[in-house]
Design a protein around this motif. Structure first.
Motif, mmCIF file in Angstrom:
data_model
loop_
_atom_site.group_PDB
_atom_site.id
_atom_site.type_symbol
_atom_site.label_atom_id
_atom_site.label_comp_id
_atom_site.label_asym_id
_atom_site.label_seq_id
_atom_site.Cartn_x
_atom_site.Cartn_y
_atom_site.Cartn_z
ATOM 1 N N ASP A 122 0.857 -1.176 0.000
ATOM 2 C CA ASP A 122 0.000 0.000 0.000
ATOM 3 C C ASP A 122 0.899 1.234 0.000
ATOM 4 O O ASP A 122 1.387 1.670 1.049
ATOM 5 C CB ASP A 122 -0.922 -0.027 1.226
ATOM 6 C CG ASP A 122 -1.925 1.114 1.231
ATOM 7 O OD1 ASP A 122 -1.647 2.178 0.634
ATOM 8 O OD2 ASP A 122 -2.993 0.941 1.840
ATOM 9 N N LYS A 125 -0.060 4.205 2.264
ATOM 10 C CA LYS A 125 0.263 4.019 3.683
ATOM 11 C C LYS A 125 1.766 4.166 3.916
ATOM 12 O O LYS A 125 2.191 4.701 4.943
ATOM 13 C CB LYS A 125 -0.250 2.683 4.191
ATOM 14 C CG LYS A 125 -1.760 2.695 4.364
ATOM 15 C CD LYS A 125 -2.284 1.447 5.026
ATOM 16 C CE LYS A 125 -3.796 1.552 5.165
ATOM 17 N NZ LYS A 125 -4.394 0.327 5.672
ATOM 18 N N ALA A 128 2.318 7.778 4.022
ATOM 19 C CA ALA A 128 1.832 8.315 5.296
ATOM 20 C C ALA A 128 2.850 8.066 6.412
ATOM 21 O O ALA A 128 3.082 8.942 7.256
ATOM 22 C CB ALA A 128 0.476 7.708 5.653
ATOM 23 N N LEU A 129 3.468 6.886 6.410
ATOM 24 C CA LEU A 129 4.512 6.596 7.398
ATOM 25 C C LEU A 129 5.735 7.490 7.167
ATOM 26 O O LEU A 129 6.356 7.956 8.127
ATOM 27 C CB LEU A 129 4.899 5.121 7.350
ATOM 28 C CG LEU A 129 3.846 4.149 7.871
ATOM 29 C CD1 LEU A 129 4.216 2.706 7.520
ATOM 30 C CD2 LEU A 129 3.672 4.313 9.382
ATOM 31 N N GLN A 132 4.756 10.806 8.557
ATOM 32 C CA GLN A 132 4.687 10.749 10.022
ATOM 33 C C GLN A 132 6.074 10.878 10.642
ATOM 34 O O GLN A 132 6.244 11.567 11.652
ATOM 35 C CB GLN A 132 4.045 9.434 10.449
ATOM 36 C CG GLN A 132 3.990 9.217 11.946
ATOM 37 C CD GLN A 132 3.435 7.841 12.304
ATOM 38 O OE1 GLN A 132 2.800 7.176 11.501
ATOM 39 N NE2 GLN A 132 3.695 7.414 13.535
ATOM 40 N N GLY A 182 3.602 -4.420 7.244
ATOM 41 C CA GLY A 182 3.427 -2.969 7.226
ATOM 42 C C GLY A 182 3.748 -2.306 8.548
ATOM 43 O O GLY A 182 3.581 -1.097 8.700
#
Length: 190
Positions: A122, A125, A128-129, A132, A182
């Motif tokens: 993904d 995601k 997004a990590l 972050q 993940g």
């Protein structure tokens, strides 16, 4: 056509230097979506790899600096490699500027990560990590690069998230993700 010729010349030059001759493993084609997501490009590339050699397994999946990972998990420049143990050969699938090419060459492909059939792919995601853990770098103009890796001792499969700027300047931060689940494993400052 010019781009295809340039790519062919690069592969021929590399093949001559190594004593092998790479061969085109699929016809160059224009992608309907010039910036596919990680999941989309893996599905496409693995289809070509299995058509090339049914036992082909993924060795490397990542994007290049010419196509940073986007927030939606897409990239304009992917580089995937597959290995066939039966053929003792590897195949690369690359995308750039909306074109997809496949090249096969004899020989090993390096450590093969222990990627499960449903490994984590993904791209949104992963981005997004990356955000972050490295948002400060993103606001400074760094871009997100991802690549799979295999641990030397047990082939444990990971995603490495790195941040790059100005054609190779490294932010000094890597986020390591278990490529099968993940889950974040480590955040390294170097």
């Amino acid at each position: 056509m010019k781009r295809r010729l340039e790519m062919l010349l690069c592969f021929v030059a590399a093949s001559v230097a190594t004593g092998a001759l790479a061969e085109e493993a699929c016809n160059t084609q224009q992608l309907k979506n010039p910036a596919p997501t990680l999941s989309e490009i893996y599905t496409t590339a693995s289809g070509y790899a299995k058509a090339w050699k049914p036992d082909a397994v993924p060795v490397r999946v990542g994007n290049t600096s010419l196509g940073p990972l986007q927030a939606n998990g897409s990239s304009a420049a992917w580089n995937l490699m597959f290995y066939s143990d039966a053929a003792k050969a590897h195949m690369s699938v690359t995308t750039f500027r909306g074109a997809l090419t496949c090249w096969a060459d004899a020989g090993q492909a390096g450590r093969i990560p222990d990627l499960k059939p449903d490994f984590f792919r993904d791209g949104a995601k992963l981005y997004a990590l990356a955000k972050q853990h490295g948002e400060a770098f993103l606001t400074q103009g760094y871009v997100v690069m991802i690549d799979t890796a295999a641990a030397p001792s047990n082939r444990h499969a990971t995603w490495y998230i790195n941040y790059s700027k100005d054609q190779g300047k490294d932010a000094g931060l890597s986020v390591i993700i278990d490529a099968n689940t993940g889950a974040v494993e480590n955040v390294l400052k170097h």
